[in-house]
Design a protein around this motif. Sequence first.
Motif, PDB file in Angstrom:
ATOM      1  N   ALA A  47     -16.723 -70.272  14.890  1.00 37.28           N
ATOM      2  CA  ALA A  47     -17.450 -70.813  16.046  1.00 37.28           C
ATOM      3  C   ALA A  47     -16.568 -70.800  17.292  1.00 37.28           C
ATOM      4  CB  ALA A  47     -17.956 -72.220  15.768  1.00 37.28           C
ATOM      5  N   LEU A  48     -15.272 -71.049  17.123  1.00 39.06           N
ATOM      6  CA  LEU A  48     -14.349 -70.975  18.245  1.00 39.06           C
ATOM      7  C   LEU A  48     -14.304 -69.560  18.806  1.00 39.06           C
ATOM      8  CD1 LEU A  48     -12.173 -72.128  20.120  1.00 39.06           C
ATOM      9  CD2 LEU A  48     -10.513 -71.783  18.265  1.00 39.06           C
ATOM     10  N   LEU A  49     -14.241 -68.565  17.936  1.00 39.73           N
ATOM     11  CA  LEU A  49     -14.262 -67.172  18.398  1.00 39.73           C
ATOM     12  C   LEU A  49     -15.554 -66.880  19.151  1.00 39.73           C
ATOM     13  CD1 LEU A  49     -13.146 -64.283  18.557  1.00 39.73           C
ATOM     14  CD2 LEU A  49     -14.268 -63.866  16.337  1.00 39.73           C
ATOM     15  N   THR A  50     -16.675 -67.313  18.628  1.00 41.25           N
ATOM     16  CA  THR A  50     -17.964 -67.060  19.282  1.00 41.25           C
ATOM     17  C   THR A  50     -18.017 -67.727  20.655  1.00 41.25           C
ATOM     18  OG1 THR A  50     -19.037 -66.882  17.129  1.00 41.25           O
ATOM     19  CG2 THR A  50     -20.466 -67.246  19.016  1.00 41.25           C
ATOM     20  N   ALA A  51     -17.519 -68.947  20.749  1.00 39.22           N
ATOM     21  CA  ALA A  51     -17.493 -69.640  22.040  1.00 39.22           C
ATOM     22  C   ALA A  51     -16.577 -68.922  23.023  1.00 39.22           C
ATOM     23  CB  ALA A  51     -17.046 -71.085  21.849  1.00 39.22           C
ATOM     24  N   ALA A  52     -15.394 -68.523  22.576  1.00 41.42           N
ATOM     25  CA  ALA A  52     -14.460 -67.811  23.452  1.00 41.42           C
ATOM     26  C   ALA A  52     -15.037 -66.479  23.899  1.00 41.42           C
ATOM     27  CB  ALA A  52     -13.126 -67.608  22.743  1.00 41.42           C
ATOM     28  N   ALA A  53     -15.727 -65.796  23.010  1.00 42.92           N
ATOM     29  CA  ALA A  53     -16.363 -64.522  23.363  1.00 42.92           C
ATOM     30  C   ALA A  53     -17.420 -64.732  24.449  1.00 42.92           C
ATOM     31  CB  ALA A  53     -16.974 -63.883  22.124  1.00 42.92           C
ATOM     32  N   ALA A  54     -18.197 -65.797  24.315  1.00 38.89           N
ATOM     33  CA  ALA A  54     -19.236 -66.080  25.313  1.00 38.89           C
ATOM     34  C   ALA A  54     -18.639 -66.442  26.669  1.00 38.89           C
ATOM     35  CB  ALA A  54     -20.136 -67.208  24.824  1.00 38.89           C
ATOM     36  N   LEU A  55     -17.456 -67.025  26.665  1.00 37.58           N
ATOM     37  CA  LEU A  55     -16.862 -67.523  27.907  1.00 37.58           C
ATOM     38  C   LEU A  55     -15.717 -66.678  28.454  1.00 37.58           C
ATOM     39  CD1 LEU A  55     -16.870 -71.267  26.874  1.00 37.58           C
ATOM     40  CD2 LEU A  55     -18.265 -70.236  28.685  1.00 37.58           C
ATOM     41  N   HIS A  56     -15.341 -65.615  27.766  1.00 34.99           N
ATOM     42  CA  HIS A  56     -14.123 -64.896  28.140  1.00 34.99           C
ATOM     43  C   HIS A  56     -14.140 -64.361  29.570  1.00 34.99           C
ATOM     44  CE1 HIS A  56     -16.330 -61.195  27.263  1.00 34.99           C
ATOM     45  NE2 HIS A  56     -15.312 -60.513  27.770  1.00 34.99           N
ATOM     46  N   ASP A  57     -15.291 -63.997  30.092  1.00 37.62           N
ATOM     47  CA  ASP A  57     -15.387 -63.442  31.451  1.00 37.62           C
ATOM     48  C   ASP A  57     -16.019 -64.390  32.460  1.00 37.62           C
ATOM     49  OD1 ASP A  57     -14.062 -61.085  30.930  1.00 37.62           O
ATOM     50  OD2 ASP A  57     -15.855 -59.834  30.839  1.00 37.62           O
ATOM     51  N   ILE A  58     -16.114 -65.657  32.128  1.00 41.05           N
ATOM     52  CA  ILE A  58     -16.760 -66.633  33.008  1.00 41.05           C
ATOM     53  C   ILE A  58     -16.095 -66.693  34.381  1.00 41.05           C
ATOM     54  CG2 ILE A  58     -15.441 -68.675  32.250  1.00 41.05           C
ATOM     55  CD1 ILE A  58     -19.035 -69.168  32.415  1.00 41.05           C
ATOM     56  N   GLY A  59     -14.818 -66.408  34.444  1.00 42.01           N
ATOM     57  CA  GLY A  59     -14.075 -66.470  35.700  1.00 42.01           C
ATOM     58  C   GLY A  59     -14.482 -65.429  36.720  1.00 42.01           C
ATOM     59  N   TYR A  60     -15.329 -64.479  36.334  1.00 42.89           N
ATOM     60  CA  TYR A  60     -15.885 -63.518  37.292  1.00 42.89           C
ATOM     61  C   TYR A  60     -17.026 -64.124  38.111  1.00 42.89           C
ATOM     62  CZ  TYR A  60     -13.563 -59.323  35.427  1.00 42.89           C
ATOM     63  OH  TYR A  60     -12.648 -58.359  35.057  1.00 42.89           O
ATOM     64  N   ALA A  61     -17.610 -65.219  37.640  1.00 46.28           N
ATOM     65  CA  ALA A  61     -18.739 -65.835  38.345  1.00 46.28           C
ATOM     66  C   ALA A  61     -18.329 -66.132  39.789  1.00 46.28           C
ATOM     67  CB  ALA A  61     -19.170 -67.115  37.644  1.00 46.28           C
ATOM     68  N   PRO A  62     -19.118 -65.677  40.752  1.00 48.47           N
ATOM     69  CA  PRO A  62     -18.711 -65.795  42.162  1.00 48.47           C
ATOM     70  C   PRO A  62     -18.277 -67.188  42.587  1.00 48.47           C
ATOM     71  CG  PRO A  62     -20.640 -64.395  41.976  1.00 48.47           C
ATOM     72  CD  PRO A  62     -20.400 -64.976  40.601  1.00 48.47           C
ATOM     73  N   ARG A  63     -18.942 -68.211  42.127  1.00 48.23           N
ATOM     74  CA  ARG A  63     -18.586 -69.566  42.574  1.00 48.23           C
ATOM     75  C   ARG A  63     -17.286 -70.071  41.961  1.00 48.23           C
ATOM     76  NH1 ARG A  63     -19.366 -74.440  40.277  1.00 48.23           N
ATOM     77  NH2 ARG A  63     -20.061 -74.468  38.118  1.00 48.23           N
ATOM     78  N   LEU A  64     -16.789 -69.379  40.935  1.00 45.70           N
ATOM     79  CA  LEU A  64     -15.577 -69.828  40.257  1.00 45.70           C
ATOM     80  C   LEU A  64     -14.320 -69.099  40.723  1.00 45.70           C
ATOM     81  CD1 LEU A  64     -16.952 -70.062  36.602  1.00 45.70           C
ATOM     82  CD2 LEU A  64     -17.048 -71.750  38.442  1.00 45.70           C
ATOM     83  N   VAL A  65     -14.498 -68.027  41.480  1.00 43.64           N
ATOM     84  CA  VAL A  65     -13.343 -67.220  41.885  1.00 43.64           C
ATOM     85  C   VAL A  65     -12.471 -68.005  42.865  1.00 43.64           C
ATOM     86  CG1 VAL A  65     -12.623 -65.106  43.066  1.00 43.64           C
ATOM     87  CG2 VAL A  65     -14.579 -65.055  41.496  1.00 43.64           C
ATOM     88  N   LYS A  66     -11.236 -68.227  42.436  1.00 38.45           N
ATOM     89  CA  LYS A  66     -10.240 -68.906  43.287  1.00 38.45           C
ATOM     90  C   LYS A  66      -9.022 -68.008  43.489  1.00 38.45           C
ATOM     91  CE  LYS A  66     -12.519 -72.882  43.293  1.00 38.45           C
ATOM     92  NZ  LYS A  66     -13.905 -72.533  43.393  1.00 38.45           N
ATOM     93  N   THR A  67      -8.467 -67.500  42.398  1.00 35.04           N
ATOM     94  CA  THR A  67      -7.291 -66.627  42.475  1.00 35.04           C
ATOM     95  C   THR A  67      -7.662 -65.160  42.477  1.00 35.04           C
ATOM     96  OG1 THR A  67      -6.980 -66.417  40.080  1.00 35.04           O
ATOM     97  CG2 THR A  67      -5.938 -68.332  41.169  1.00 35.04           C
ATOM     98  N   GLY A  68      -8.877 -64.837  42.021  1.00 39.88           N
ATOM     99  CA  GLY A  68      -9.282 -63.453  41.850  1.00 39.88           C
ATOM    100  C   GLY A  68      -8.859 -62.888  40.504  1.00 39.88           C
ATOM    101  N   PHE A  69      -8.250 -63.700  39.674  1.00 44.47           N
ATOM    102  CA  PHE A  69      -7.849 -63.302  38.322  1.00 44.47           C
ATOM    103  C   PHE A  69      -8.733 -64.066  37.350  1.00 44.47           C
ATOM    104  CE2 PHE A  69      -4.513 -63.600  34.808  1.00 44.47           C
ATOM    105  CZ  PHE A  69      -4.834 -62.344  34.305  1.00 44.47           C
ATOM    106  N   HIS A  70      -9.724 -63.389  36.792  1.00 48.36           N
ATOM    107  CA  HIS A  70     -10.794 -64.070  36.057  1.00 48.36           C
ATOM    108  C   HIS A  70     -10.323 -64.884  34.849  1.00 48.36           C
ATOM    109  CE1 HIS A  70     -10.841 -60.451  33.488  1.00 48.36           C
ATOM    110  NE2 HIS A  70     -11.459 -61.198  32.597  1.00 48.36           N
ATOM    111  N   PRO A  71      -9.303 -64.488  34.080  1.00 48.01           N
ATOM    112  CA  PRO A  71      -8.911 -65.357  32.967  1.00 48.01           C
ATOM    113  C   PRO A  71      -8.401 -66.726  33.443  1.00 48.01           C
ATOM    114  CG  PRO A  71      -8.061 -63.143  32.620  1.00 48.01           C
ATOM    115  CD  PRO A  71      -8.581 -63.196  34.036  1.00 48.01           C
ATOM    116  N   LEU A  72      -7.638 -66.726  34.513  1.00 45.23           N
ATOM    117  CA  LEU A  72      -7.098 -67.978  35.048  1.00 45.23           C
ATOM    118  C   LEU A  72      -8.197 -68.816  35.693  1.00 45.23           C
ATOM    119  CD1 LEU A  72      -4.596 -69.717  35.546  1.00 45.23           C
ATOM    120  CD2 LEU A  72      -4.150 -68.357  37.603  1.00 45.23           C
ATOM    121  N   ASP A  73      -9.033 -68.178  36.511  1.00 40.71           N
ATOM    122  CA  ASP A  73     -10.131 -68.910  37.154  1.00 40.71           C
ATOM    123  C   ASP A  73     -11.099 -69.482  36.122  1.00 40.71           C
ATOM    124  OD1 ASP A  73      -9.056 -68.329  39.651  1.00 40.71           O
ATOM    125  OD2 ASP A  73     -10.366 -66.599  39.986  1.00 40.71           O
TER     126      ASP A  73
END
Length: 187
Positions: A47-73
Amino acid sequence: MDEVAARWARQVAEAELGKALPRRWAHTQGVAARAVEVGQVLGNDRALLTAAAALHDIGYAPRLVKTGFHPLDGARFLRDEHGADERLVRLVANHSFALMEAEERGLRDELASEFPLLQEPMLVDALVYCDMTTTPDGGRTTAEERVAEILGRYGDDSVVGRFIRRAAPEIFAAVGRVDAALAAQPK
């Protein structure tokens, strides 16, 4: 982490990516589907893998971009706005050899100190496998084709191009280890 958390992760990812970045959302759905298949090699961490897979690229969401590096954001968003599980946040922050890309961006120390890499090789490899065997549109591919696609999309001399060329041997090795673990599973 349980199945409820995995469903929560999918809902958060869809809310942030679904309308704003439909192609990224398609990729995310494909990565999460791969995680369900691959989860059998992880036992209690499926379940942890499935959750991480669903969220791995969340940092690309326009409202979340702060550094421009999606894993960190993405990791900061999950930690700061959702108080997400630490292992989940660290997986998102470090997915697919993100430390190598962070180095290219001058963010390695920041990423490594804020979100240390999990010392759980099969879990880390499994997320790499899911991400790097899924096309931008959510279909299946080989890791070699995926690396070539990324290079074609970003260019050899871009930050991402330099990173992916450096990371390719590690990506291929991680995918190979997961393939071997899957092959060893009883039918």
